[in-house]
Design a protein around this motif. Structure first.
Motif, PDB file in Angstrom:
ATOM      1  N   ALA A  16     -17.604 -11.002   7.530  1.00 15.89           N
ATOM      2  CA  ALA A  16     -17.396  -9.761   7.683  1.00 15.89           C
ATOM      3  C   ALA A  16     -17.652  -8.719   6.406  1.00 15.89           C
ATOM      4  N   ASP A  17     -17.058  -9.080   5.609  1.00 18.67           N
ATOM      5  CA  ASP A  17     -17.156  -8.702   4.240  1.00 18.67           C
ATOM      6  C   ASP A  17     -18.605  -8.668   3.821  1.00 18.67           C
ATOM      7  N   LEU A  18     -19.259  -9.830   3.715  1.00 17.57           N
ATOM      8  CA  LEU A  18     -20.938  -9.555   3.464  1.00 17.57           C
ATOM      9  C   LEU A  18     -21.817  -9.011   4.442  1.00 17.57           C
ATOM     10  N   ARG A  19     -21.299  -9.001   5.800  1.00 21.60           N
ATOM     11  CA  ARG A  19     -22.218  -8.142   6.699  1.00 21.60           C
ATOM     12  C   ARG A  19     -22.009  -6.461   6.259  1.00 21.60           C
ATOM     13  N   ASP A  20     -20.927  -5.900   5.940  1.00 25.14           N
ATOM     14  CA  ASP A  20     -20.701  -4.725   5.488  1.00 25.14           C
ATOM     15  C   ASP A  20     -21.348  -4.579   4.329  1.00 25.14           C
ATOM     16  N   TRP A  21     -21.198  -5.365   3.337  1.00 29.42           N
ATOM     17  CA  TRP A  21     -21.734  -5.032   1.901  1.00 29.42           C
ATOM     18  C   TRP A  21     -23.505  -4.906   2.230  1.00 29.42           C
ATOM     19  N   LEU A  22     -23.935  -5.870   2.943  1.00 25.27           N
ATOM     20  CA  LEU A  22     -25.411  -5.787   3.290  1.00 25.27           C
ATOM     21  C   LEU A  22     -25.920  -4.628   3.797  1.00 25.27           C
ATOM     22  N   ILE A  23     -25.192  -4.112   4.742  1.00 23.33           N
ATOM     23  CA  ILE A  23     -25.197  -2.953   5.630  1.00 23.33           C
ATOM     24  C   ILE A  23     -25.163  -1.482   4.557  1.00 23.33           C
ATOM     25  N   GLU A  24     -24.150  -1.711   3.588  1.00 17.86           N
ATOM     26  CA  GLU A  24     -24.205  -0.749   2.610  1.00 17.86           C
ATOM     27  C   GLU A  24     -25.367  -0.702   1.641  1.00 17.86           C
ATOM     28  N   GLN A  25     -25.924  -1.906   1.312  1.00 20.30           N
ATOM     29  CA  GLN A  25     -27.106  -2.143   0.462  1.00 20.30           C
ATOM     30  C   GLN A  25     -28.440  -1.621   1.220  1.00 20.30           C
ATOM     31  N   GLY A  26     -28.274  -1.201   2.420  1.00 20.90           N
ATOM     32  CA  GLY A  26     -29.442  -0.843   3.285  1.00 20.90           C
ATOM     33  C   GLY A  26     -30.178  -1.768   4.095  1.00 20.90           C
ATOM     34  N   HIS A  27     -29.554  -2.972   4.435  1.00 17.24           N
ATOM     35  CA  HIS A  27     -30.397  -3.920   5.101  1.00 17.24           C
ATOM     36  C   HIS A  27     -29.892  -3.768   6.561  1.00 17.24           C
ATOM     37  N   GLU A  28     -30.758  -4.068   7.438  1.00 19.02           N
ATOM     38  CA  GLU A  28     -30.413  -4.370   9.006  1.00 19.02           C
ATOM     39  C   GLU A  28     -29.947  -5.655   9.236  1.00 19.02           C
ATOM     40  N   VAL A  29     -28.618  -5.733   9.710  1.00 16.04           N
ATOM     41  CA  VAL A  29     -27.917  -6.918   9.721  1.00 16.04           C
ATOM     42  C   VAL A  29     -27.758  -7.161  11.161  1.00 16.04           C
ATOM     43  N   ALA A  30     -27.849  -8.444  11.517  1.00 12.58           N
ATOM     44  CA  ALA A  30     -27.646  -8.861  12.987  1.00 12.58           C
ATOM     45  C   ALA A  30     -26.502  -9.930  12.674  1.00 12.58           C
ATOM     46  N   ASP A  31     -25.212  -9.510  13.136  1.00 19.61           N
ATOM     47  CA  ASP A  31     -24.113 -10.452  13.224  1.00 19.61           C
ATOM     48  C   ASP A  31     -24.123 -11.281  14.286  1.00 19.61           C
ATOM     49  N   LEU A  32     -24.470 -12.708  14.017  1.00 23.24           N
ATOM     50  CA  LEU A  32     -24.530 -13.714  15.210  1.00 23.24           C
ATOM     51  C   LEU A  32     -23.218 -14.463  15.884  1.00 23.24           C
ATOM     52  N   GLY A  33     -22.267 -13.842  14.852  1.00 22.35           N
ATOM     53  CA  GLY A  33     -20.991 -14.419  15.362  1.00 22.35           C
ATOM     54  C   GLY A  33     -20.264 -15.679  14.437  1.00 22.35           C
ATOM     55  N   PRO A  34     -19.036 -15.851  14.652  1.00 21.95           N
ATOM     56  CA  PRO A  34     -18.215 -15.506  15.695  1.00 21.95           C
ATOM     57  C   PRO A  34     -17.677 -14.246  15.877  1.00 21.95           C
TER      58      PRO A  34
END
Length: 145
Positions: A16-34
Motif C-alpha cells: 500500500a505504501d509503495l503503491r501510493d508513492w508510485l502514484i505520487e511519482q506519476g506512474h500508472e499503478v495496477a494493484d493486483l492484491g490482496p
C-alpha cells in the motif's frame, strides 16, 4: 510507466505504501492484491503479476512478500519474466542494467519503506545496457540457445 504491484498478507502494508508513492511519482499503478491483510498464498499473486508483465499490460512489476523469496520464485516460473530479489539499490540498478529485469521483488520483513523506495527508484531509473548482456538475457527464456 505502467507498474503492477502484488503481495501476500505479510507485505500488505508495504504494498500500500509503495503503491501510493508510485502514484505520487506519476506512474500508472495496477494493484493486483490482496485487498486485505488476511492470509493468502503468495504464488497466486506472483502468477497474476507475471501474467500482466508478460502480456505487456504493465511495463514493470513489483512483487512483495515477507522475505521476497517465495513470490520471486513464483513469478520467475514464467519464461518471460526476469524478477530480481533485492534489498538495496545497487542490486536493483544492476538487475536492470545487466539482466534487463522486468520485475523486482522485496521482503517486507527485511527492508523498510524508505529502503524499498530507494530500491524501486534505482530499478525504475536504470536502463538495460544491452550489448554483451543481450545474449545472456536471450538464454534466460530460451535455454536451448
Amino acid at each position: 510507466m505502467r507498474i503492477a504491484i502484488a503481495s501476500d498478507h505479510a507485505a500488505f502494508d508495504l504494498k500500500a505504501d509503495l503503491r501510493d508513492w508510485l502514484i505520487e511519482q506519476g506512474h500508472e499503478v495496477a494493484d493486483l492484491g490482496p485487498d486485505t491483510a488476511d492470509s493468502v498464498d503468495y504464488p497466486d499473486y506472483g502468477y497474476k503479476l507475471a501474467a500482466v508483465v508478460a502480456d505487456g499490460t504493465a511495463d514493470r512489476g513489483v512483487a512483495l512478500c515477507g522475505s521476497g523469496l517465495g513470490i520471486s520464485m513464483s513469478i520467475n516460473r514464467h519464461p518471460a519474466i526476469r524478477c530480481a530479489l533485492v534489498s538495496e539499490p545497487l542490486s536493483a540498478s544492476l538487475a536492470r542494467e545487466h539482466n534487463d529485469a522486468n520485475c523486482i521483488a522485496m521482503g517486507a520483513r527485511l527492508v523498510g519503506s524508505d529502503m524499498a523506495k530507494a530500491c524501486l527508484s534505482a530499478f525504475l531509473e536504470t536502463d538495460f545496457a544491452g550489448g554483451r548482456h543481450q545474449r545472456r538475457i536471450d538464454k534466460l527464456s530460451n535455454p536451448d540457445i
